[in-house]
Motif scaffolding. Structure first.
Motif, PDB file in Angstrom:
ATOM      1  N   GLU A  92      -4.267   7.524  -5.176  1.00 41.14           N
ATOM      2  CA  GLU A  92      -5.261   6.412  -4.313  1.00 41.14           C
ATOM      3  C   GLU A  92      -4.751   7.206  -2.854  1.00 41.14           C
ATOM      4  O   GLU A  92      -3.924   7.704  -2.497  1.00 41.14           O
ATOM      5  N   TRP A  93      -5.693   6.568  -1.549  1.00 42.77           N
ATOM      6  CA  TRP A  93      -5.190   6.730  -0.062  1.00 42.77           C
ATOM      7  C   TRP A  93      -6.040   5.580   0.052  1.00 42.77           C
ATOM      8  O   TRP A  93      -6.675   4.446   0.492  1.00 42.77           O
ATOM      9  N   ASN A  94      -5.153   5.584   1.483  1.00 43.23           N
ATOM     10  CA  ASN A  94      -5.614   4.598   2.409  1.00 43.23           C
ATOM     11  C   ASN A  94      -5.724   5.009   4.106  1.00 43.23           C
ATOM     12  O   ASN A  94      -4.528   6.447   3.925  1.00 43.23           O
ATOM     13  N   LYS A 190      -0.005  -1.084   0.656  1.00 39.89           N
ATOM     14  CA  LYS A 190      -0.830  -0.626  -0.522  1.00 39.89           C
ATOM     15  C   LYS A 190      -0.555   0.794   0.584  1.00 39.89           C
ATOM     16  O   LYS A 190      -1.352   0.422   1.983  1.00 39.89           O
ATOM     17  N   GLY A 191       0.184   1.261   1.038  1.00 39.25           N
ATOM     18  CA  GLY A 191      -0.050   2.240   1.788  1.00 39.25           C
ATOM     19  C   GLY A 191       1.227   2.666   2.687  1.00 39.25           C
ATOM     20  O   GLY A 191       2.589   1.838   2.495  1.00 39.25           O
ATOM     21  N   TYR A 192       1.236   2.954   4.038  1.00 43.48           N
ATOM     22  CA  TYR A 192       1.768   2.992   5.492  1.00 43.48           C
ATOM     23  C   TYR A 192       0.764   2.532   6.278  1.00 43.48           C
ATOM     24  O   TYR A 192      -0.027   2.410   5.895  1.00 43.48           O
ATOM     25  N   GLY A 193       2.164   1.215   6.966  1.00 45.63           N
ATOM     26  CA  GLY A 193       0.900   1.828   8.221  1.00 45.63           C
ATOM     27  C   GLY A 193       1.688   1.636   9.577  1.00 45.63           C
ATOM     28  O   GLY A 193       3.045   2.026   9.555  1.00 45.63           O
ATOM     29  N   SER A 616      -2.447   8.238   4.711  1.00 51.45           N
ATOM     30  CA  SER A 616      -1.707   8.255   3.510  1.00 51.45           C
ATOM     31  C   SER A 616      -2.331   8.485   1.965  1.00 51.45           C
ATOM     32  O   SER A 616      -3.063   7.866   1.847  1.00 51.45           O
ATOM     33  N   VAL A 617      -1.774   9.473   1.088  1.00 54.52           N
ATOM     34  CA  VAL A 617      -2.387   9.800  -0.364  1.00 54.52           C
ATOM     35  C   VAL A 617      -0.973   9.549  -0.647  1.00 54.52           C
ATOM     36  O   VAL A 617       0.108  10.064  -0.818  1.00 54.52           O
ATOM     37  N   TRP A 618      -1.167   8.953  -1.840  1.00 52.77           N
ATOM     38  CA  TRP A 618       0.446   8.631  -3.198  1.00 52.77           C
ATOM     39  C   TRP A 618      -0.435   9.145  -4.349  1.00 52.77           C
ATOM     40  O   TRP A 618      -1.448   8.536  -4.936  1.00 52.77           O
ATOM     41  N   ARG A 619       0.848   8.958  -5.160  1.00 50.92           N
ATOM     42  CA  ARG A 619       0.530   8.642  -6.292  1.00 50.92           C
ATOM     43  C   ARG A 619       0.344   7.211  -7.091  1.00 50.92           C
ATOM     44  O   ARG A 619       1.504   6.317  -7.037  1.00 50.92           O
TER      45      ARG A 619
END
Length: 626
Positions: A92-94, A190-193, A616-619
């Protein structure tokens, strides 16, 4: 300068308007002269040479390995041609932050989809055209330092300005949207900020106070009316690639600084200014509103830019330092490693057609946790010579070898490199050192002038050695192995890890090396970084028209390469029009931060202006990403 709209030109084409050189060859004739793909790649000058380094037969089996992609924790994705981000299944990414997003609470309303950013808040928001970045930690805090390479005046300025600043305030706006952002980031649902109002948050712009060290500091070459001592340059600009020191600070690299300077009245061109593309009108008309950028008023001001600048991201009160000992040229990034005897080594590329690769080696040594004083101000600068027999050497740039003073060598490093016979390269961009093996890689992004024109200094650009294709619109990645597995060595062996190309269009040298297939092909490798598991992440900044010789290559992308097997697989595709540039990982290695520069359409908002961003991209399963 001329009737062309310079804002729409690439930086390389902008430079060639100032110093045009005649074409010698047509592309069709070059292709006709190329050997067959298999015959060309089987020679000692290209990809086949890697078998001698890594073991016979390894590279011959790459095609079979490519189909299995057994070394990658993802299923490779296809090309895209739309205006969105695509990642593999299971990821996923945000958007972490976009141009104009606030770093401080008082700038929450600074950005408008219609008007962009108000000048009064332009140094309190995330900058434009994100590029190189690194992540640092302070206890449990995570801090990213990230470059903002340049601006897009047609997007960043009010529509009435017609893509060129019309006042001192508009020049200030453009200055403030460039430079470096330091920002604390933290995990969200959801992700980083970005952490608003963090004490680490700050902007470093064209106006930020700096110091200079090394042999050039205080030299007559860098003295100006505003700084008669030549010790306090102001601002950092066109910040492209990056690096991190062994002692935990950020290195930002000044690339196409030449385009910021112009002359309000005629000035005589010097050898140095001609070699660096300085003269005429500036790209952004700064000289019309700020005498610092007017060559007629401050002829030495350009000498104060084009350096590697060190920033302490954990100390917002610290003053950035320009390190003159590392040389002045169009720096892409600065990859720091350590010699076996403890000396600090910094690899650097000069991103212009036909320019050189450099290495700096400190005189002093570094011990973990010890002092870094003098390590980037006292040392020897070298330039690379690649021989056709797969060997190479680092040529020291000294007064004896060049007939120049040490100050002249560093300010005019390109001229010094020409004097000692360095190898002209196909736009050396990011350099990455393998954390698991003593070897380094450099992305040679492309060079349409290879075998066609000399470089800006008149050096020949023959299609030999690590630059074996004339009119090279695809690029390649060269790697070198230091003698004795010591980055401090003055000799090395080399080969080509990959030659980008299009096997669907060409069955010759322009089809690429044997690890390029219809399923992973790309053009113009640019950004590179190794993950902790020894995988090479490759980012592209090339032609995304998906037409002609680029048909089937889609948008710019990020791929992962295995240095041992030669396998390469596509991991991410960017919106059409965008470059993928800048990459770092969270402290736990479970999130990758990726830069998306100059996107097309209205990405990422879906309406209004396009906005360069860090994502940001993560599994999804929470495992490490690399």
């Amino acid at each position: 300068m001329n009737d062309k709209n310079t804002i729409d030109l690439s930086w390389d084409d902008f430079d060639e308007l100032r110093d045009p050189r005649p074409d010698n060859n047509a592309f069709d004739a070059v292709v006709d002269r190329a050997m067959s793909r298999r015959g060309f790649l089987g020679g000692v000058l290209a990809f086949g040479s890697g078998a001698a380094v890594m073991g016979a037969g390894v590279l011959g089996s790459v095609r079979g390995a490519q189909a299995q992609t057994s070394h990658f924790a993802f299923t490779p994705i296809g090309i895209s041609t739309d205006y969105d981000i695509h990642v593999p299944d299971g990821y996923e990414w945000n958007v972490l932050t976009r141009w104009g997003d606030p770093l401080f609470s008082d700038a929450k309303s600074a950005y408008s989809p219609v008007g962009g950013v108000d000048v009064s808040m332009s140094d309190r928001v995330f900058g434009e055209n994100t590029d190189g970045m690194e992540l640092f930690t302070d206890g449990d805090k995570e801090i990213i330092a990230v470059n903002s390479e340049y601006v897009n005046p047609k997007i960043n300025l009010p529509e009435a300005s017609a893509g060129m600043p019309q006042s001192a305030d508009e020049v200030t706006l453009l200055k403030n949207l460039q430079g470096v952002t330091v920002m604390e980031v933290a995990k969200t649902e959801k992700g980083y900020g970005v952490v608003l109002d963090s004490p680490y948050n700050r902007r470093i712009t064209h106006e930020t106070a700096m110091t200079m060290d090394g042999p050039v500091a205080g030299s007559d070459l860098v003295k100006t009316n505003a700084d008669p001592e030549g010790l306090s340059p102001k601002g950092t600009m066109n910040n492209c690639g990056s690096g991190r020191t062994l002692w935990g600070t950020y290195l930002t690299c000044e690339e196409n600084f030449n385009g910021y300077f112009g002359a309000t009245s005629p000035v005589e061109g010097t050898e140095g200014n001609i070699r660096y593309g300085i003269g005429g009108e500036g790209r952004y008309a700064y000289e019309k509103f700020d005498p610092r950028f007017d060559l007629a008023a401050e002829p030495n001001e350009p000498h104060r830019h084009g350096w590697v600048t060190e920033i302490d991201p954990l100390d917002p009160e610290s003053t950035p330092v320009k390190h003159s000992a590392l040389g002045r040229f169009k720096h892409e990034n600065a990859e720091m490693v350590q010699a076996n005897d403890g000396r600090v080594v910094v690899y650097m590329g000069d991103d212009e057609r036909g320019e050189f690769i450099y290495k700096y080696v400190s005189n002093g040594t570094y011990n973990e946790g010890g002092s870094a004083d003098g390590l980037l101000s006292d040392g020897q600068l070298y330039v690379a010579k690649f021989n056709d027999d797969l060997t190479g050497e680092w040529l020291p740039l000294t007064p004896e070898a060049t007939g120049m003073t040490i100050e002249e060598i560093l300010v005019f490093a390109r001229i010094a490199g020409s004097k000692v016979g360095a190898t002209t390269m196909d736009r050396p961009e990011w350099i990455a050192a393998n954390p698991l093996k003593c070897e380094a890689y450099c992305a040679l992004t492309n060079n349409k002038n290879r075998g066609v024109k000399p470089n800006a200094g008149g050096d020949d650009t023959p299609a030999t050695g690590p630059n074996p294709r004339e009119t090279n619109n695809y690029g390649q990645i060269v790697r070198w192995m230091p003698t004795g597995e010591d980055h401090g060595a003055q000799t090395f062996t080399w080969d080509l890890y990959v030659m980008a190309g299009n096997p669907d269009v060409y069955d010759n040298a322009y089809g690429g090396s044997e690890n390029i297939t219809a399923g992973n092909m790309f053009n113009s490798p640019d950004g590179m970084a190794f993950s902790s598991d020894g995988m090479l992440w490759i980012q592209t900044d090339g032609d995304d028209s998906n037409e002609g010789e680029f048909e089937g290559q889609g948008n710019n992308q990020m791929l992962v390469g295995d240095p041992v097997t030669g396998e390469i697989a596509r991991f991410l595709t960017a919106p059409n029009g965008a470059e993928v540039t800048g990459l770092c990982w969270s402290a736990d290695k479970k999130t990758a931060f990726v830069g998306i520069q100059h996107p097309g359409g209205s990405w990422p908002d879906g309406a209004g202006k396009p906005r360069s961003s860090v994502i940001s991209v993560w599994r999804k399963d929470g495992a490490m990403i690399g």
